[in-house]
Motif scaffolding. Structure first.
Motif, PDB file in Angstrom:
ATOM      1  N   GLU A   8       0.853  -1.192   0.000  1.00 29.54           N
ATOM      2  CA  GLU A   8       0.000   0.000   0.000  1.00 29.54           C
ATOM      3  C   GLU A   8       0.884   1.235   0.000  1.00 29.54           C
ATOM      4  N   ASN A   9       0.520   2.236  -0.822  1.00 28.58           N
ATOM      5  CA  ASN A   9       1.336   3.442  -0.945  1.00 28.58           C
ATOM      6  C   ASN A   9       2.785   3.109  -1.312  1.00 28.58           C
ATOM      7  N   HIS A  10       2.932   2.113  -2.185  1.00 31.12           N
ATOM      8  CA  HIS A  10       4.228   1.676  -2.709  1.00 31.12           C
ATOM      9  C   HIS A  10       5.150   1.158  -1.610  1.00 31.12           C
ATOM     10  N   ARG A  36      -3.286  -3.188  -3.101  1.00 30.46           N
ATOM     11  CA  ARG A  36      -4.493  -2.417  -3.402  1.00 30.46           C
ATOM     12  C   ARG A  36      -4.776  -2.453  -4.895  1.00 30.46           C
ATOM     13  N   GLU A  68      -5.838  -0.374  -7.051  1.00 24.79           N
ATOM     14  CA  GLU A  68      -5.338   0.725  -7.876  1.00 24.79           C
ATOM     15  C   GLU A  68      -3.814   0.724  -7.996  1.00 24.79           C
ATOM     16  N   GLU A  69      -3.133  -0.048  -7.157  1.00 21.14           N
ATOM     17  CA  GLU A  69      -1.676  -0.116  -7.210  1.00 21.14           C
ATOM     18  C   GLU A  69      -1.178  -1.434  -7.773  1.00 21.14           C
ATOM     19  N   PHE A 106       1.343  -1.409 -10.900  1.00 21.88           N
ATOM     20  CA  PHE A 106       2.689  -0.983 -10.508  1.00 21.88           C
ATOM     21  C   PHE A 106       3.363  -2.074  -9.686  1.00 21.88           C
ATOM     22  N   PHE A 107       2.620  -2.635  -8.759  1.00 19.89           N
ATOM     23  CA  PHE A 107       3.132  -3.705  -7.895  1.00 19.89           C
ATOM     24  C   PHE A 107       3.645  -4.876  -8.726  1.00 19.89           C
TER      25      PHE A 107
END
Length: 216
Positions: A168-170, A199, A201-202, A205-206
């Motif tokens: 979460e939040n990178h 998450r 929305e991430e 990227f993850f």
């Protein structure tokens, strides 16, 4: 296998068409595949079976009919039919990697996580907001810890337990097992088994940045 003369079986026009492609040849005509049962093509039946398995598991763990009905948005009568009917055999639960692997192999990893956190009186992450990975080995260097945190000596008793990791939040964290991850790092473990929640929305990227670092 007994051979039949196509002239004695096929309609004349169909025979003429077959002769165009295979006249004088010995061919095998397979049986027509039976139609798939309801829900098999879409995978809905499999998802339904897994949901029913989780319902029966909740009931076996002591949850009430009303609690289960509210959780799964079903009527109490529907829940009764499921839990009083044919039982679904789930893997034996235990707080261990072996148990987690058994659940994950049947597509029920999230149920293992829910049962484990429930045993600790913790709520599982909201599955509608997170993507959950399969059981993977995650490099422990990705997870931040408090280096000066005092470790309970009992942490060593749970070295067969998967980590529950939140992305979460990178940032990777283990909100439920902070002493455990600290123990694993001090024991110089390079990687360890984990279920990773990212998450929604991430997730892109993850996966693009870290997915290749994970091993099953």
């Amino acid at each position: 296998m007994k051979y039949e003369n196509a002239k004695n079986i096929l309609p004349e026009k169909l025979l003429e068409e077959v002769q165009k492609y295979a006249g004088g040849k010995v061919i095998y005509i397979p049986k027509k595949e039976s139609a798939k049962g309801w829900g098999e093509a879409s995978g809905y039946r499999e998802r339904l079976n897994k949901r029913n398995a989780m319902i029966c598991n909740r009931y076996s763990a002591g949850h009430s009919i009303m609690e289960i009905a509210e959780e799964f948005y079903l009527s109490p009568e529907t829940i009764k039919k499921l839990v009083y009917g044919k039982k679904v055999n789930l893997p034996m639960f235990s707080p261990s990697i072996t148990s987690a692997e058994n659940y994950a192999s049947q597509g029920l990893g999230e149920e293992w996580v829910r049962m484990y956190l429930s045993s600790m009186d913790k709520d599982a992450p909201d599955y509608s907001e997170y993507f959950m990975s399969e059981l993977v080995r995650i490099p422990l260097r990705l997870i931040g810890t408090e280096d000066d945190k005092q470790i309970d000596s009992r942490a060593a008793d749970f070295t067969d337990l998967p980590l529950i990791v939140i992305y979460e939040n990178h940032t990777f964290s283990v909100p439920y097992q902070q002493e455990y991850i600290q123990f694993l790092k001090q024991a110089r473990r390079n990687s360890y088994y984990a279920f990773v929640f990212a998450r929604n929305e991430e997730y892109s990227f993850f996966w693009n940045n870290f997915g290749k670092n994970f091993r099953r």
